[in-house]
Scaffold this active site. Structure first.
Site, short mmCIF file in Angstrom:
data_model
loop_
_atom_site.label_atom_id
_atom_site.label_comp_id
_atom_site.label_asym_id
_atom_site.label_seq_id
_atom_site.Cartn_x
_atom_site.Cartn_y
_atom_site.Cartn_z
CD GLU A 162 -3.07 -1.11 2.12
OE1 GLU A 162 -2.97 -0.31 3.07
OE2 GLU A 162 -4.05 -1.87 1.97
CD GLU A 279 -3.66 -6.15 3.13
OE1 GLU A 279 -4.59 -5.42 3.57
OE2 GLU A 279 -2.47 -5.93 3.34
#
Length: 509
Positions: A162, A279
């Protein structure tokens, strides 16, 4: 009004994709050294059987890989794999392979002091890119030496986590991430050209990062063997002590996020590379009680039933509540991401996955509230059905939901077995609440919770119609997820059997 039964076709429409089981998430890598973690993963692998596992912290100080030292006045670096070997050995013994996420930054190699999480993962770029890539190459070469090149080639290698969020990459500096990715990808390929490297592992909300990542990689001729992103549907966190509450968007939003990378990459040279959702979950918080509920299983059911049409893998975040990003959990049920709590208590969403693991590979039918498959080898037909949810209120949603199907089973006799979880059955969270929400249950309470976590099960011998079908009329309770297994079963009852004589008396005419 009674609805007519949906007729399930005899011929399969194709193969049901197993993208739902190709990867699962985990807390930081060093947690795999703990007994509760390994006990939980053993349960997961026995009843579900994921292919790969991904988590943070491979290069964080807790794994001890990057070890600078001084010898005879010279600064040197030693790469140590003591913990890494133990973790990977344990994974492979349980039949699961690493999905390697390269991060976070070892403190001695970091260019700054910014960290994330309770366990302080450093999220700054390397102060020396050459030393970073040397660590990457050394780690991969060690893994190849220990486990073999053919094995390690099956492990995807993802660069960072991220980077589009300033909490996970200093300043969310896109150009700095591109530099990191470029150097890392080339380092991976220097070790072996067939190793799989990809990124950018972005979180929801910055979708244009994927477009610019593809443009950068194409312009610079940087290797990209797969692309990755994350998917969540929760709103801003409303904090309470040791927890949060959040709004949820409809589960269809997860599928929309799954579909985004493929759409964005059309017309680029990366249009056909694998897409991995590394995820996904409803809430992005590890302390949201929604994760523990029957609602959550029913909410996720259509995502698991349909996600494989859109991506090559989608990794549930995470398999276990052994997870410490916001601190050590304060109670057995605390809203953790896991399919299992500590002490291996199964949550309703665990059973959704376990039900899918018992389904066949031939896809017969799929609808808004059901999935029907057949196992090629045995001919067993399985029906997964779920009640619709109202994401505006956990207490809302229909009290009863009807699913009527006409299922082809062939001409032989059939044995039917149904397993169900809902607000009352197979719901350890509900039992825990009734017990008074004990923060640290004793052995008796744990036994009760393990018992309450098991699905309700019924079995019967359904009638088979002349054209080889079984009519299923399933009444689902609120937030129920149910699996019906229809197995061929020959009748070998002896001709003298008479159940009316069980008490030793002659049967009455």
């Amino acid at each position: 009004m009674t609805t007519s039964a949906t007729e399930v076709p005899v011929q399969a429409s194709g193969i049901f994709p197993d993208a739902w089981r190709r990867c699962v998430g985990t807390g930081r890598m060093e947690l795999a050294l703990r007994r509760d973690y390994q006990d939980s993963l053993a349960v997961i692998q026995r009843e579900i059987g994921f292919r790969h596992i991904r988590g943070h912290g491979l290069f964080s100080d807790g794994m001890g890989i990057h070890r600078p030292y001084t010898w005879q006045g010279e600064e040197r670096t030693h790469h140590s794999f003591t913990y890494l070997d133990q973790v990977v050995d344990a994974y492979l013994e349980l039949g699961i392979r690493p999905f390697l996420e390269l991060g976070f930054m070892p403190e001695a190699l970091a260019s700054g002091g910014q960290t994330v999480f309770w366990w302080r993962g450093n999220v700054t770029p390397p102060r020396d890119m050459g030393e970073w890539t040397a660590m990457v190459r050394a780690t991969l070469r060690h893994l190849i030496d220990r486990y073999g090149l053919d094995e390690v080639r099956t492990w995807p290698i993802e660069v960072w986590n991220e980077p589009n969020l300033k909490d996970f990459w200093e300043g969310a500096d896109e150009a700095a991430y591109h530099r990191l990715y470029e150097a890392t990808a080339h380092a991976v390929k220097e070790v072996d050209a067939a190793l799989q490297v990809g990124g950018p592992a972005i979180s929801p909300g910055s979708d244009e990062w994927m477009v610019r990542f593809a443009e950068f990689a194409e312009k610079r001729e940087v290797p990209v063997d797969f692309v990755s992103r994350h998917a969540y549907t929760s709103g801003p966190a409303q904090h309470v002590p040791f927890g949060v509450h959040q709004t949820l968007a409809p589960a269809e939003r997860l599928l929309e996020q799954f579909a985004t990378p493929r759409r964005q990459l059309q017309g680029t040279r990366f249009a056909d590379v694998p897409v991995h959702i590394t995820e996904f979950n409803s809430s992005y918080r590890p302390d949201n009680p929604i994760h523990d509920t029957a609602f959550h299983a029913a909410y996720m059911a259509p995502v698991l039933a349909n996600g494989g049409d859109l991506v090559d893998s989608f990794s549930y975040w995470t398999f276990s509540d052994m997870f410490e990003e916001v601190g050590i959990p304060t109670a057995l049920f605390h809203g953790g991401f896991g399919l299992l709590t500590h002490r291996q208590v199964k949550k309703p969403t665990f059973h959704l996955y376990a039900f899918l693991a018992r389904m066949g590979e031939q896809l017969l039918a799929r609808g808004d509230d059901h999935l029907v498959t057949r196992d090629t080898a045995s001919g067993r037909v399985t029906v997964l059905a779920w009640a619709p949810v109202d994401e505006t209120a956990v207490s809302a949603g229909p009290e009863r939901h009807q699913v009527r199907l006409s299922v082809p089973v062939g001409g032989a006799g059939v044995y039917a077995h149904r397993s169900s979880v809902d607000e009352e059955r197979g719901n350890a969270y509900a039992a825990w609440r009734e017990l008074g929400s004990p923060r640290s249950p004793g052995s008796r309470a744990l036994d009760l919770l393990h018992e309450a976590a098991e699905p309700a099960r019924t079995h019967w011998r359904p009638a088979v119609t002349a054209d080889g079908r079984v009519d299923l009329d399933l009444t689902l309770a609120r937030h129920e997820v149910t699996l019906v297994e229809l197995e061929p079963a020959a009748d070998e009852t002896p001709e003298w059997w008479d159940e009316r004589r069980l008490l030793g008396r002659e049967a009455q005419a």
